[in-house]
Design a protein around this motif. Sequence first.
Motif, PDB file in Angstrom:
ATOM      1  N   ALA A   1       0.650  -2.270  -2.766  1.00 50.79           N
ATOM      2  CA  ALA A   1       1.288  -2.455  -1.464  1.00 50.79           C
ATOM      3  C   ALA A   1       2.553  -3.288  -1.583  1.00 50.79           C
ATOM      4  CB  ALA A   1       0.308  -3.108  -0.492  1.00 50.79           C
ATOM      5  N   GLU A   2       2.486  -4.363  -2.348  1.00 53.95           N
ATOM      6  CA  GLU A   2       3.657  -5.225  -2.518  1.00 53.95           C
ATOM      7  C   GLU A   2       4.810  -4.452  -3.145  1.00 53.95           C
ATOM      8  OE1 GLU A   2       4.821  -9.566  -4.479  1.00 53.95           O
ATOM      9  OE2 GLU A   2       3.145  -8.421  -5.317  1.00 53.95           O
ATOM     10  N   PHE A   3       4.494  -3.631  -4.153  1.00 55.98           N
ATOM     11  CA  PHE A   3       5.554  -2.929  -4.869  1.00 55.98           C
ATOM     12  C   PHE A   3       6.172  -1.814  -4.031  1.00 55.98           C
ATOM     13  CE2 PHE A   3       7.564  -0.133  -7.905  1.00 55.98           C
ATOM     14  CZ  PHE A   3       8.185  -1.025  -8.769  1.00 55.98           C
ATOM     15  N   VAL A   4       5.332  -0.991  -3.379  1.00 53.34           N
ATOM     16  CA  VAL A   4       5.900   0.120  -2.602  1.00 53.34           C
ATOM     17  C   VAL A   4       6.700  -0.403  -1.406  1.00 53.34           C
ATOM     18  CG1 VAL A   4       4.126   1.746  -3.388  1.00 53.34           C
ATOM     19  CG2 VAL A   4       3.809   0.538  -1.195  1.00 53.34           C
ATOM     20  N   LYS A   5       6.268  -1.525  -0.851  1.00 56.50           N
ATOM     21  CA  LYS A   5       7.025  -2.145   0.235  1.00 56.50           C
ATOM     22  C   LYS A   5       8.397  -2.585  -0.269  1.00 56.50           C
ATOM     23  CE  LYS A   5       7.784  -4.399   4.171  1.00 56.50           C
ATOM     24  NZ  LYS A   5       7.880  -3.775   5.501  1.00 56.50           N
ATOM     25  N   LYS A   6       8.435  -3.219  -1.433  1.00 54.93           N
ATOM     26  CA  LYS A   6       9.690  -3.693  -2.016  1.00 54.93           C
ATOM     27  C   LYS A   6      10.645  -2.525  -2.271  1.00 54.93           C
ATOM     28  CE  LYS A   6      10.188  -4.458  -6.379  1.00 54.93           C
ATOM     29  NZ  LYS A   6      10.076  -4.932  -7.783  1.00 54.93           N
ATOM     30  N   CYS A   7      10.087  -1.377  -2.627  1.00 57.07           N
ATOM     31  CA  CYS A   7      10.915  -0.202  -2.932  1.00 57.07           C
ATOM     32  C   CYS A   7      11.369   0.556  -1.686  1.00 57.07           C
ATOM     33  CB  CYS A   7      10.149   0.743  -3.845  1.00 57.07           C
ATOM     34  SG  CYS A   7       9.856   0.089  -5.503  1.00 57.07           S
ATOM     35  N   GLY A   8      10.800   0.219  -0.523  1.00 58.53           N
ATOM     36  CA  GLY A   8      11.248   0.862   0.707  1.00 58.53           C
ATOM     37  C   GLY A   8      10.268   1.806   1.368  1.00 58.53           C
ATOM     38  N   ALA A   9       9.012   1.858   0.883  1.00 54.54           N
ATOM     39  CA  ALA A   9       8.005   2.692   1.551  1.00 54.54           C
ATOM     40  C   ALA A   9       7.730   2.153   2.952  1.00 54.54           C
ATOM     41  CB  ALA A   9       6.716   2.727   0.740  1.00 54.54           C
ATOM     42  N   HIS A  10       7.344   3.045   3.852  1.00 60.49           N
ATOM     43  CA  HIS A  10       7.134   2.666   5.250  1.00 60.49           C
ATOM     44  C   HIS A  10       5.662   2.514   5.617  1.00 60.49           C
ATOM     45  CE1 HIS A  10      10.860   5.115   4.919  1.00 60.49           C
ATOM     46  NE2 HIS A  10      11.365   4.115   5.610  1.00 60.49           N
ATOM     47  N   ILE A  11       4.794   3.279   4.934  1.00 64.29           N
ATOM     48  CA  ILE A  11       3.366   3.318   5.283  1.00 64.29           C
ATOM     49  C   ILE A  11       2.547   3.260   3.993  1.00 64.29           C
ATOM     50  CG2 ILE A  11       1.523   4.782   6.253  1.00 64.29           C
ATOM     51  CD1 ILE A  11       3.594   5.807   8.272  1.00 64.29           C
ATOM     52  N   LEU A  12       1.447   2.509   4.031  1.00 58.31           N
ATOM     53  CA  LEU A  12       0.541   2.397   2.886  1.00 58.31           C
ATOM     54  C   LEU A  12      -0.578   3.422   3.009  1.00 58.31           C
ATOM     55  CD1 LEU A  12      -0.441   0.819   0.351  1.00 58.31           C
ATOM     56  CD2 LEU A  12      -1.720  -0.667   1.943  1.00 58.31           C
ATOM     57  N   ARG A  13      -0.720   4.265   1.996  1.00 53.84           N
ATOM     58  CA  ARG A  13      -1.842   5.203   1.958  1.00 53.84           C
ATOM     59  C   ARG A  13      -2.892   4.681   0.981  1.00 53.84           C
ATOM     60  NH1 ARG A  13      -2.683  10.436  -0.537  1.00 53.84           N
ATOM     61  NH2 ARG A  13      -4.611   9.322  -0.886  1.00 53.84           N
TER      62      ARG A  13
END
Length: 337
Positions: free
Chosen positions: A114-126
């Motif tokens: 979650a931390e990494f995908v958020k940092k990269c710009g993802a909008h939603i956690l699956r």
Amino acid sequence: MIIVMASRKPEDVAYVVTRVEELGLKPHVLEGVEKTVIAVIGDERILQGVLALEALPHVEKVMPVLKPYKLASREVKKEDTVIQAGKVRIGPKSFCVMAGPCAVESREQILQTAEFVKKCGAHILRGGAYKPRTSPYSFQGMELEGLRLLKEASEKYDLPIVTEAMTVEQVPVVADYADIIQIGARNMQNYGLLRAVGKLNKPILLKRGMMSTINEWLMSAEYIIAEGNPNVIMCERGIRTFETETRNTLDIQAVPVVKKHSHLPVVVDPSHASGRWDLVIPMSKAAIAAGADGIIVEVHPNPAEALSDGAQSLKLETFEQLMNEIKPLVGIMNRTL
């Protein structure tokens, strides 16, 4: 049937709604940019009685809907539907990226992802808490504990959650934790489950069945909308063909076809479509070019040790590469990432 209102006054709309209900039919009021439309569904044997309402002074016209899916059709609603999940907007002009592991396996795994995908710009956690697996001996998910870990990651990194409900009994508990409830490919025609999520006021991600036609897929969306929930996101995740090189075959043309016939947003799942991590980036680009409103991809800190779908999961650094490579293409398509 569609009743196109000549008047947008609440009392006039309410009057027509009452007349429709007196016929034993179900009205759905849709406020468009220029017109108010009342979509009428119910027993086809008495739908013809709606035609008489055209004589009312505040009704412009009454028209039949030719598509078998009524409420999901552009005949009923011409404007694209925009769906809100927390602060995230899914629909035209923006491009939504949903990312995370196939299955929640541990607190460390989901928080790190979650931390990494958020940092990269993802909008939603699956992430999957309940897992539909072909073999009863495969990892079935962490269930309620998995939902709790997803919620912890969501709150810590300000990411809405999308996760699957597999049964009617799971719907209430999943709804307590998730911002978007996923209906998996195997359950696309589980009509009891579709009706159950249709009673919620929460976005539903509806995956296409692996052997389903576009018409059948849209009819499944109709089940949800007919129960009162208009917040359906269509998800193309590949169909089963005679090809054996990939897990499924991504039907990329389904994106423009669905968007032509329906107002619902469409996202693409290149992970399940291909079953191969090396095809996720090119298929994501194809989805953007085809006009998709988003993608949902599987990301894992260590795919080689994943308990589910490791072969199609991106490493963290590969997800970062994906986000960097799609950014210019999203701009070319006049969308924001």
